[in-house]
Design a protein around this motif. Structure first.
Motif, short mmCIF file in Angstrom:
data_model
loop_
_atom_site.label_atom_id
_atom_site.label_comp_id
_atom_site.label_asym_id
_atom_site.label_seq_id
_atom_site.Cartn_x
_atom_site.Cartn_y
_atom_site.Cartn_z
N VAL A 281 13.84 33.05 1.64
CA VAL A 281 13.82 32.64 3.04
C VAL A 281 15.25 32.48 3.54
O VAL A 281 16.00 31.66 3.01
CB VAL A 281 13.07 31.31 3.22
N GLU B 64 12.39 38.14 2.99
CA GLU B 64 11.25 37.29 2.68
C GLU B 64 10.23 38.02 1.80
O GLU B 64 9.57 37.40 0.96
CB GLU B 64 10.60 36.77 3.96
N LEU C 210 7.45 33.07 -2.16
CA LEU C 210 8.44 32.92 -1.12
C LEU C 210 9.11 31.56 -1.17
O LEU C 210 8.43 30.53 -1.16
CB LEU C 210 7.78 33.12 0.25
#
Length: 328
Positions: free
Chosen positions: A34, A29, A321
Motif C-alpha cells: 500500500v 497494491e 495487501l
C-alpha cells in the motif's frame, strides 16, 4: 451534440493524471504494498517536474524528473516497510505529509511562474473523423498515452506470466516464495514502477492539465486516487471508470457554479470529493453480504442481473495487501 462531444473530450483529458496515478497504485497494491504516500508524492513530483522542465527547457526531462521523484519516494517506502518491517500504512502517511511540506518549501520560488506545457497535438486524418475524432484523437501525447496505459496494464496483469506472478505477490506470497519467486525483490520493483507512474501523474498536472505550480497544486487528488483503486476493485478497467466518473463529477460541479451563483465557490470545489465518497459508500453497501441475502428475495427475472452487478462490485482486496512478508 457538439457541446456533448466537447464535454466528453474534456472529461477524458481531466482524468488523465488520475489514470496514471491509479494505474501506478494498482500495480503496487496488486503486489501487496500500500503506497499511502501517493498524495504527497504527486505534489512533490508536480513541483520538481515543473521546476526541471522550466530550468532545462525540456518537457521530456521534466517528466523524467517527476517519474524519478515518485520512484524515489516509493523506494524509501520500500526500504522502511519491506526491508525494515515497519508499517506500510504509517510510513506511507508520514511520507505523504513530508512530501507535501517539501513541495511547498522547495517550490516557493516557482509559484505562479509561467513555464512550458505539453502541446496540443491532434492526430492527422483521425482527428477529423466525426464524433470519434474530436473525442479520442484531438488531444496531446500525454492523454493518448493514458488511453493506451489502461489496456496495457490489464493485459500485463491478466494475460502474461509476469502478471500472474505479480498478482501472486499480493495474494499468495508464501506460495510464490515456495516456487522460487523473489518476493521482496519483485515487490520493490513493482512499487518503484508504480511510484514512477505516480510521479508522472503529478507532472501531468503541472505541465499539462493545471499548467504551472502553486501552493498544494494537487492536494487531495492522491487520496481520491487511492479511493478509486478500492472502488475499482484493483481491476484496471473498473479503476479507469472511477477516474472518468470523478472527472465528470468535477465538470458537473464546475458547471453548477454558474447555474447556482449564490453558493460559495468552496462548495463546488468540495462537491466532487463528497459525491465520490457517497458513490464509494453505495458500492460498499451493494457488495455487502446483507445485500446478497436480500437479492435472493427478488423475482427470478431480476435476481440474475442483480447477482451479476453485486459480483462485479464485490472484488476482494489482495489477500496479503499491506502485510509484511516473512520468509519461512
Amino acid at each position: 451534440m457538439d457541446q456533448l462531444i466537447i464535454d466528453l473530450a474534456a472529461i477524458l483529458a481531466a482524468a488523465t493524471p488520475l489514470i496514471f496515478a491509479t494505474m501506478g497504485e494498482t500495480i503496487s497494491e496488486r503486489a501487496g504494498v500500500v503506497n499511502l504516500s501517493l498524495d504527497g508524492s504527486m505534489l512533490l513530483a508536480a513541483m520538481i517536474g515543473f521546476a526541471v522542465a522550466l530550468t532545462t527547457g525540456s518537457l521530456l526531462v521534466g517528466f523524467a524528473a517527476a517519474a524519478m521523484t515518485g520512484a524515489f519516494v516509493a523506494l524509501i517506502l520500500g526500504g522502511l516497510s519491506l526491508s525494515l518491517g515497519q508499517s506500510q500504512t504509517a510510513v506511507g502517511f508520514v511520507l505523504a505529509l513530508l512530501c507535501t511540506d517539501l513541495s511547498s518549501f522547495l517550490g516557493s520560488r516557482y509559484v505562479r511562474v509561467p513555464g512550458p506545457a505539453v502541446a496540443h497535438s491532434p492526430i492527422p486524418i483521425l482527428s477529423e473523423i466525426p464524433l470519434i475524432g474530436p473525442l479520442f484523437f484531438n488531444h496531446d501525447p500525454l492523454i493518448y498515452t493514458s488511453f493506451v496505459l489502461v489496456p496495457l496494464i490489464w493485459w500485463f496483469l491478466f494475460r502474461t506470466r509476469a502478471g500472474l506472478v505479480l498478482r501472486a505477490l499480493g495474494d499468495r506470497p508464501q506460495t510464490a516464495h515456495a516456487r522460487g519467486v523473489p518476493v521482496v525483490r519483485l515487490r520493490y520493483l513493482y512499487l518503484i514502477i508504480g511510484g514512477a507512474l505516480i510521479g508522472i501523474a503529478g507532472a501531468a498536472y503541472s505541465l499539462d492539465l493545471k499548467q504551472g505550480w502553486s501552493y498544494r497544486h494537487t492536494f487531495g487528488t492522491g487520496w481520491i486516487a487511492l479511493a478509486i483503486v478500492i472502488f475499482g476493485g484493483w481491476q484496471p478497467w473498473r479503476v479507469a471508470i472511477g477516474c472518468y466518473l470523478f472527472a465528470a463529477l468535477q465538470m458537473l460541479a464546475s458547471r453548477s457554479q454558474s447555474v447556482i451563483p449564490g453558493l460559495p465557490t468552496q462548495v463546488f470545489q468540495v462537491a466532487p470529493f463528497v459525491l465520490m465518497i457517497i458513490v464509494l459508500a453505495l458500492v460498499n453497501l451493494l457488495s455487502s453480504p446483507n445485500t446478497a441475502r436480500h437479492i435472493t428475495r427478488l423475482p427470478v427475472r431480476l435476481r440474475r442481473p442483480a447477482e451479476q452487478i453485486v459480483a462485479w462490485l464485490s472484488t476482494p482486496a489482495p489477500t496479503a495487501l499491506g502485510q509484511p512478508f516473512e520468509r519461512p
